[in-house]
Design an enzyme around this catalytic site. Structure first.
Site, PDB file in Angstrom:
ATOM      1  N   HIS A  42      -1.868   4.166  -1.586  1.00  0.00           N
ATOM      2  CA  HIS A  42      -0.695   3.429  -2.063  1.00  0.00           C
ATOM      3  C   HIS A  42      -0.104   2.520  -0.990  1.00  0.00           C
ATOM      4  CE1 HIS A  42       2.311   2.437  -4.898  1.00  0.00           C
ATOM      5  NE2 HIS A  42       2.328   3.572  -5.559  1.00  0.00           N
ATOM      6  N   ARG A  43      -0.511   2.693   0.256  1.00  0.00           N
ATOM      7  CA  ARG A  43      -0.036   1.798   1.309  1.00  0.00           C
ATOM      8  C   ARG A  43      -0.713   0.439   1.231  1.00  0.00           C
ATOM      9  NH1 ARG A  43      -1.491   5.742   6.229  1.00  0.00           N
ATOM     10  NH2 ARG A  43      -3.415   5.646   5.003  1.00  0.00           N
TER      11      ARG A  43
END
Length: 398
Positions: free
Chosen positions: A371-372
């Site tokens: 998700h980064r």
């Protein structure tokens, strides 16, 4: 002054390696290109080759011993230029089947206590010593070359008790057999634990219609591309369209890679290896099929070269051949995503606007993402494009 021969870093995930066999003895001369020793890394068994002529003065790490990256494993006579640290290693087909020699004397006292060197111990022994608050310098090793095992640590922590006492609750479980992980298994465990602890993962799933691919393969003569080959090709093209998925999270920044290198997870008897198909987006489907078969066979034979296990930017893990409908794969850092592929199955779907029913071949694809690097909508678009490509197999075959 004599030089030192140190253990080089042979893969991006390697922390240490086991010396299987020394092919030269102390005092032996060697020529450039001669094999010096066989090493088992976290990926494969390889042969260390000399870069120039020299003389092996003294062996510091015996057969069966573990050496961390950069640790001195031998001294060299002269100025130490005969075999510089980090010299390339070549895979040996024969080395893949070499077993560490049995210890001639057991137990053998670990020599690290007097020299201050890093104790020669298995990963399990190090973890067990940490949990029990015991120094490895005080433990006698009974493994090959005096290597400290987990059992050695437990015996040292509780002298005279090699098994649970009769009153121990553990007795109800029966006799306990402790299995030491191989360097490959230990590395997989470490990297997966790191992934779970450090990567904020989300998953998205979609069903892909692979009816045309299944029909094409059914009608094909000879050994053509597998369903997984089509998926690798489609994933490579989708990665070219969505470069954020062909990226890595490195030191707080997103590194976008120009090369699309797709790793394929291959299960062996005792490990999971991920050989890499380099430049997959620019290869034809036939080339991908041939390379996949070659890499998979080399993985099962444990004859992969170190470079064939490096440089992956995305991974495809397929358990469809085991009848698994869907599963969630763990992201392999520093990659940003991994695709989990389930089995194809026949399902009834609505055909046209007349309310009719048709049977189609569908498979569930599950994308695990960092998700980064990417977000939910990105994952949905990537999967949508991947499904679209799989529905057009003729375009993939070009």
């Amino acid at each position: 002054m004599p030089g030192e021969l140190t253990m080089p870093k042979l893969s991006d995930s390697m922390a240490d390696a086991v010396i299987i066999k020394w092919l030269k003895a102390s005092g032996d001369d060697f020529r450039r290109g001669e094999a010096l020793l066989e090493v088992e890394t976290d990926k494969a068994t390889v042969v260390y080759e000399a870069e120039s002529d020299g003389t092996l003065e003294a062996i510091l790490v015996p057969e069966g011993g573990t050496a961390s990256v950069g640790q001195a494993i031998a001294t060299l006579a002269g100025d130490g230029t005969a075999a510089p640290a980090g010299a390339p290693l070549a895979t040996s087909d024969a080395a893949a089947t070499v077993e560490p020699p049995a210890p001639s004397v057991a137990p053998v006292t670990n020599g690290a206590a007097s020299t201050g060197a890093r104790p020669n111990a298995t990963p399990v022994a190090r973890r067990t010593a940490l949990e029990l608050g015991l120094s490895l310098h005080d433990v006698a090793g009974s493994g090959p070359g005096g290597r400290i095992t987990g059992d050695d640590v437990r015996r040292a922590a509780a002298p005279g008790t090699g098994a649970p006492t009769p009153s121990s609750p553990a007795d109800a479980r029966g006799e306990v057999t402790v299995v030491e992980p191989t360097p490959t298994q230990a590395t997989i465990a470490r990297r997966m634990a790191e992934s779970a602890a450090t990567i904020p993962v989300f998953t998205v799933s979609a069903d892909a219609d692979v009816s045309q691919i299944v029909a094409q393969r059914r009608n094909a003569s000879g050994e053509g591309p597998s369903l997984n080959d089509f998926i690798v090709k489609a994933a490579a093209l989708a990665l070219r369209d969505f470069p954020r998925f062909n990226a890595s999270w490195l030191d707080g920044r997103i590194a976008l890679h120009s090369g699309v290198n797709v790793g394929i997870a291959v299960a062996t008897d005792d490990a999971l290896l991920v050989p890499v198909i380099a430049d997959a987006a620019s290869r034809t489907l036939a080339e991908i099929a041939a390379e996949t078969r070659r890499l998979a066979e080399a993985a099962r034979q444990r004859t992969l070269r170190p470079e064939e296990l490096q440089g992956g930017t995305f991974t495809v893990s397929n358990l469809g051949m085991f009848g698994v409908r869907s599963f969630t794969a763990i992201v392999d850092p520093p990659q940003a995503a991994i695709l989990a592929v389930g089995s194809s199955r026949r399902e009834a779907v609505e055909a046209g606007s007349g309310g009719g029913v048709a049977f189609r071949d569908v498979m569930t694809l599950t994308l695990s993402c960092d998700h980064r690097v990417v977000y939910g909508a990105d994952g949905a678009r990537f999967l949508s494009r991947l499904c679209e490509l799989l529905e057009q197999p003729l375009a993939l075959a070009l």
